[in-house]
Every structure is written in C-alpha cells, then in structure tokens.
Design a protein around this motif. Structure first.
Motif, PDB file in Angstrom:
ATOM      1  N   LEU A 244       0.515  -3.894  -6.228  1.00  0.00           N
ATOM      2  CA  LEU A 244       0.918  -5.185  -5.668  1.00  0.00           C
ATOM      3  C   LEU A 244      -0.003  -5.646  -4.545  1.00  0.00           C
ATOM      4  N   GLN A 245      -0.836  -4.746  -4.023  1.00  0.00           N
ATOM      5  CA  GLN A 245      -1.648  -5.138  -2.871  1.00  0.00           C
ATOM      6  C   GLN A 245      -3.013  -5.703  -3.287  1.00  0.00           C
ATOM      7  N   ASN A 246      -3.640  -6.372  -2.361  1.00  0.00           N
ATOM      8  CA  ASN A 246      -5.005  -6.862  -2.555  1.00  0.00           C
ATOM      9  C   ASN A 246      -5.681  -6.861  -1.190  1.00  0.00           C
ATOM     10  N   ASP A 247      -6.973  -7.122  -1.176  1.00  0.00           N
ATOM     11  CA  ASP A 247      -7.735  -6.993   0.062  1.00  0.00           C
ATOM     12  C   ASP A 247      -7.159  -7.802   1.219  1.00  0.00           C
ATOM     13  N   ALA A 248      -6.567  -8.958   0.896  1.00  0.00           N
ATOM     14  CA  ALA A 248      -6.110  -9.857   1.955  1.00  0.00           C
ATOM     15  C   ALA A 248      -4.936  -9.298   2.756  1.00  0.00           C
ATOM     16  N   VAL A 249      -4.170  -8.381   2.153  1.00  0.00           N
ATOM     17  CA  VAL A 249      -2.954  -7.922   2.829  1.00  0.00           C
ATOM     18  C   VAL A 249      -3.013  -6.444   3.215  1.00  0.00           C
ATOM     19  N   LEU A 250      -4.197  -5.826   3.117  1.00  0.00           N
ATOM     20  CA  LEU A 250      -4.286  -4.385   3.340  1.00  0.00           C
ATOM     21  C   LEU A 250      -3.751  -3.962   4.706  1.00  0.00           C
ATOM     22  N   ASN A 251      -3.912  -4.856   5.690  1.00  0.00           N
ATOM     23  CA  ASN A 251      -3.439  -4.532   7.025  1.00  0.00           C
ATOM     24  C   ASN A 251      -1.958  -4.166   7.045  1.00  0.00           C
ATOM     25  N   THR A 252      -1.184  -4.870   6.260  1.00  0.00           N
ATOM     26  CA  THR A 252       0.262  -4.638   6.252  1.00  0.00           C
ATOM     27  C   THR A 252       0.712  -3.812   5.053  1.00  0.00           C
ATOM     28  N   ALA A 253      -0.153  -3.707   4.016  1.00  0.00           N
ATOM     29  CA  ALA A 253       0.289  -3.094   2.760  1.00  0.00           C
ATOM     30  C   ALA A 253      -0.330  -1.722   2.493  1.00  0.00           C
ATOM     31  N   ASN A 254      -1.383  -1.390   3.224  1.00  0.00           N
ATOM     32  CA  ASN A 254      -2.052  -0.116   2.938  1.00  0.00           C
ATOM     33  C   ASN A 254      -1.186   1.060   3.355  1.00  0.00           C
ATOM     34  N   VAL A 255      -0.984   2.010   2.427  1.00  0.00           N
ATOM     35  CA  VAL A 255      -0.239   3.228   2.763  1.00  0.00           C
ATOM     36  C   VAL A 255      -1.188   4.410   2.631  1.00  0.00           C
ATOM     37  N   LEU A 256      -0.751   5.610   3.046  1.00  0.00           N
ATOM     38  CA  LEU A 256      -1.684   6.739   3.113  1.00  0.00           C
ATOM     39  C   LEU A 256      -2.361   7.039   1.776  1.00  0.00           C
ATOM     40  N   GLU A 257      -1.581   7.072   0.694  1.00  0.00           N
ATOM     41  CA  GLU A 257      -2.166   7.396  -0.599  1.00  0.00           C
ATOM     42  C   GLU A 257      -3.191   6.341  -1.029  1.00  0.00           C
ATOM     43  N   THR A 258      -2.889   5.072  -0.776  1.00  0.00           N
ATOM     44  CA  THR A 258      -3.858   4.045  -1.160  1.00  0.00           C
ATOM     45  C   THR A 258      -5.071   4.096  -0.233  1.00  0.00           C
ATOM     46  N   TYR A 259      -4.842   4.441   1.036  1.00  0.00           N
ATOM     47  CA  TYR A 259      -5.954   4.611   1.981  1.00  0.00           C
ATOM     48  C   TYR A 259      -6.909   5.700   1.471  1.00  0.00           C
TER      49      TYR A 259
END
Lengths: 308, 278
Positions: A244-259
């Motif tokens: 569900l995430q994209n580059d524009a929202v990584l600040n609020t949507a990035n979690v450890l596994e996706t990081y």
C-alpha cells in the motif's frame, strides 16, 4: 545398561524418526540455517568480498540513523492501533451479530463479511488503489465531488498523502480482517449456556443487562487471548504495508521490515547485508521479547496456558 | 422460546445490511467496472456500456497465461507438499513416549519465537541456489508450524485404542498413518489443506523477495505490475486500461469466489480446531 535400554526404545520408534526426517530437514534449512547467518550482523558483508568483522559498528550506525527510528516507531504505532481497532470492532460486530434472530440473514451476513479475508494483499491493494484513485474512475473521489465536499480539481490522492495514508490503511485493514476475526468470538458466544439468558430474563434483566453481565464477560477471556496472540506478532508487519505504500508516504508508512527491504534491494548501491542483518536482528530480538512477555501474560490469564 | 422482535432487532438488522453492503461494495465495484467499457466509472454500480473486452485483453495476452499457470502449479504442488509435512510431523508429535519427542516439539516451536530474519534467510536460500527457482516458493512456505500444531491438536482426539490395535495387527507406523490417521482426519485435512491452498495462491512476498526472473512470476506479481501501471497489457477492442486492471483482479479472485460458498464451513472449522481444545 541404561543406554542400551534407550537405544532399544529408539529402535522401536525407528519408523517415526524416519517420518519426522523431512520435517527436520525443512526446519534446519529454512529456519535454523538462517539463524547462523545472523553472524553477518557483526560484519560488513556485501555479497562480493569476504566479510570483515566490524564488531558493533552496524548497531552504532543503526541507532544513529533517524529513518531507522522512524521505521521502528511506525511499526509499533501502526501495528498496535490496527490491532486495537480491528479487535474492538470485531467484538462489537460479534455481539450484535449474535442478537440477530433470522438464521438465514445471519448466515448471509457472515458469508459476506468473511470474504475479504481470503483476498491477497495484492488484490486488496489493487482494489483500493482503483477505488481511491484521484480520477473520474475513482469511486470515493467522485462521491465526495457529488456530495459537494470537494470540487473536481481538488481530488484527494488518499494513498499518496501523508495525512491520509494511515487512516486509509486502518480502514482497509478493518475491511479485510474484522469479519474473519468474528469467527473466534462467534464460536465463544455459541458456547454460552442459553439457560443463563433465560434465568436472567426471569429475573427481569433487559437486553443490555444481559449483554453487559452475560455476553461480555463470556467473551472477555477470548478477547484477551486474541489480543495477546496478535500483540506477539506486531513486529512482523510487512506485506500489507509494503503493497500500500509508495515513495511519497514513506515517512509515515515505512515499517522495519520494509525499511530492511528497501535498504537491501532498492538502495541503488551495493547492498550492505551486514547492516540490514543487524536491523533484522534488532527487530527479531524485540519481537522475541514481546512474545515472551505476552507468553507470561497469557499464562497468568489463561490458567497456565502459554501461547507457544 | 421464540423472542419477540423489538425495535432493537430491526435497527440491528439494518446496521448489518449497511455493514455487509460496505464490505461487499469494493468487490462488486471491481466486478462491474471490469465489464464496463465506458470510462469515468464514478459511482456507477451497474455497467453503462457492457462488454467483455477487458477479459479478452487479459486472456489474449500471452504474458498473462504463464503467470496464471505458475499460480495453479505452485498452489497444487505446494499444498500437497505442505499437507504431507504437516500431517507426518503432527503424527510423530503425538507419540508421547518417543525418545526426543519433546526436543522435536520445542525445536519447531522455537521457530515461532525467533527467526534469522529477512536477509540471512535470503542469503541462505541464495547460497543453496534456490532463489529464482519455483522450488523456493513451493518449499519455503511448506513447513508451517502453526498449522502443524493445529493438526496435532486434531490428531490428539483420535482414540488411542485404535493405534494400539493397529500395532497389534502388525501395522508399521507408516501403515497406521495411511490407513487410520488420515482417513479419520478428513475434516482437518480439508480445513488445513484449504488454508495452505489460499496461502500459496495469494503468495506475493516470497516471489518479491526470492524471484527476479519475470518468467517465474505468479499472477499476484503480474497483477501488481498491471495495476501499478508498469506492465499494462495492450488493451483489446474497446477496453481501456482501467477495465483491464479490473478484469485482471476478477480473474485472480474468481476461482475462489466460486468455490467459497461451498468451502466456507471448512475454513470456519479450521479456526475452531485450535479453539476446541480450550
């Protein structure tokens, strides 16, 4: 003598050992071998040259990176809020569903609300990407325009805006999982002795009193169990956020596994396996502590039954 | 005792009509838009211009039939492998007097608490040359400890006397397993087998992590790239890109949607196998 006895006993079970062998091989290859890979967390391994031991450098670097901390707190916030929301709604839905008299209507509702659980996260994300699209194809934006909340050139890109991403993420999770979560609560409700309700009616208890003093207490234990079981898994959040995430929202949507994923596979340079293994190790350790704490908690509230 | 219907019952029923409607609308909307050739779908809940062109674009596209085949293949083979491991493992774990039983059980349970993590797992699979093969997406998800424990809980309900008499009749462990345990566990096999099948059919993460060769992508991977716009199949006839995306979503969920009403009870049973033990 004792060894011989044990050997004879083991010999008796030889067929069973043989049957367990495939399971053992799978467990070793897919679960235990990777655990030895954790040693890379203390090296600068990048898949090309032989790794050098760097001590705790990766961890020192990790704790100094703001985007790591961001991902860490995002993981906990998103997981816990999601868990509380879906569980609460599932409980309310179960209690109300239990009050439905017409059995066919109840079955029909259950069939529909269980359905999204079986959709993959890719399908779910695709579906909502289309419905929430900021174009004239999108259901939600058209609806907002027709209702006069926005005009045609202010369409909202719900999944691409930091302020709307999380609420939408929670709503999608509610859509997908609350229905299925009611299964376990409905099973508990089905187990309540109907005589309790009849006795309460004779004593003059109304509908709300019966819900308050019979239905809810009966559910309390199950609610806590479900909550603890899921709390132990909060660090594992990956696929739902990832699709569900994209580059524009990584600040609020990035979690450890996706990081970890982006740092390893999408960083644009040679992957630093050492660093991302260190982040993964930290994640696993926090997850492990959570499981053990939840396990103790579970033993306390469930008469000695742990979760593992 | 038949309860009298009160205002509460009507309000409650109304709430559930709304709730079920809200859950169903996204799915319905995709179905409708997949056969609607007129763009700017907006709020329509019925196609304005009916046509199958979206599906024609999906099925005539040679790059889509292969992912569909991969999905079908991995689901069938994966479910078979997973069920074999799950039932054999569970059967061995109910041999309470077997030396080492506790060790094996703990060894499996430990993997639920702690794991090597995404990157070490990737590196191990890579060094075994499993990445970029279908083996990885078939074998890696096959050992599911949670399902194995569910299966073990179910097996515990089989009367011990059956095992004893089988042993007296000279059955080997494997014969007992095949002739007594499996035939007696049809309900559990159906429930857990279906759970595995859904997992394999829906798998995306393992493909994303371990497979880079697009020839080995399953339909979930393909659908993702279609909807994200990077890989739109050429639209046929009067279909536009959005209609094609909607049609692709329906193609991946339709097998399940058709079977679901018949299978629902097995899924529900699956959840309760664990709960019954309480």
């Amino acid at each position: 003598m004792k060894n011989k006895k044990l050997f004879l006993k083991m010999y008796k079970y030889k067929g069973f050992y043989l049957m367990f062998l495939p399971v053992l091989v799978f467990a070793i290859i897919f679960f235990y071998a990777p655990m030895f890979g954790i040693r890379f967390a203390f090296t600068n391994y990048n898949g090309i040259k032989t790794p050098d031991f760097v001590g705790l450098d990766n961890f020192v670097r990790m704790f100094g990176v703001p985007s790591f901390w961001k991902a860490f707190f995002n993981t906990i916030q998103i997981s816990v809020i999601k868990l509380v929301l879906t569980t609460t709604i599932a409980v309310v839905v179960s209690i109300l569903l239990n009050e439905i008299i017409n059995i066919h209507f109840k079955k029909a509702v259950q069939t529909i609300i269980y359905l999204p659980h079986f959709m993959s996260w890719v399908v779910t994300a695709s579906l909502f990407t289309l419905i929430l699209a900021p174009t004239s194809h999108g259901l939600v934006n058209t609806m907002l325009i027709n209702m006069g909340f926005i005009n045609e050139n202010e369409m909202i890109y719900f999944l691409g805006k930091e302020s709307t991403w999380r609420p939408v993420y929670y709503l999608i999770n509610i859509w997908k999982e609350t229905g299925w979560q009611t299964v376990i609560f409905m099973a508990t409700l089905a187990g309540i002795n109907t005589e309790l309700y009849e006795a309460a009616s004779i004593d003059g208890a109304g509908r709300w009193q019966k819900m308050r003093y019979i239905t809810f207490p009966a559910l309390a234990n199950t609610i806590l169990t479900v909550f603890i079981l899921n709390l132990a898994k909060v660090m594992n959040l990956f696929e739902s956020a990832f699709v569900l995430q994209n580059d524009a929202v990584l600040n609020t949507a990035n979690v450890l596994e996706t990081y970890i994923y982006y740092q390893t596979f999408n960083s644009g340079s040679i992957p630093n396996y050492g660093y991302t293994t260190a982040v993964g190790l930290f994640k696993s350790l926090v997850g492990c502590v959570l499981v053990l704490v939840c396990n103790q908690w579970s033993k306390k509230v469930r008469d000695g039954r742990g979760i593992v | 005792m038949r309860e009298k219907k009160t205002l509460f019952n009507y309000i409650n029923a109304f709430i559930f009509i709304i709730f079920a409607f809200l859950i169903f609308v996204p799915l319905w909307k995709v179905l409708v838009d997949s056969v609607d050739l007129k763009t700017a779908y907006g709020m329509r809940l019925w196609p304005a211009e009916f046509g199958w062109d979206g599906y024609a674009s999906v099925f005539r596209n040679p790059t889509l039939s292969r992912p569909l085949l991969v999905s079908v293949f991995t689901t069938i083979v994966g479910t078979a492998v997973a069920l074999t491991l799950c039932t054999m493992g569970a059967y061995v774990l109910i041999q309470w007097n077997m030396p080492g039983r506790t060790f094996f059980a703990n060894m499996l349970l430990f993997t639920m608490i702690f794991n090597g993590g995404m990157i070490p797992t990737f590196l191990v699979l890579k060094s075994l040359h499993l990445t970029n093969t279908l083996w990885v997406v078939i074998l890696f998800p096959a050992l599911n400890v949670y399902n194995l424990v569910l299966m073990r809980n179910f097996f515990e309900g089989i009367p011990a006397s059956l095992f004893e008499s089988a042993e007296l009749d000279g059955c080997s462990p494997m014969q007992t397993f095949l002739r007594i345990v499996l035939p007696m566990s049809k309900a559990a096999l159906a429930s857990i087998g279906l759970m595995f099948a859904v997992t394999y059919w829906n798998d995306y993460t393992h493909y994303k992590l371990y497979i880079t060769d697009s020839k080995l992508y399953n339909f979930q991977m393909k659908l993702r790239s279609i909807v994200m716009g990077s890989d739109l199949p050429s639209a046929q006839g009067n279909a536009n890109e959005n209609t094609v995306s909607n049609a692709a979503i329906i193609v991946i969920i339709i097998p399940f949607m058709i079977l679901y009403p018949f299978l629902q009870k097995y899924f529900v049973k699956g959840v309760n196998i664990g709960a019954v033990k309480e």
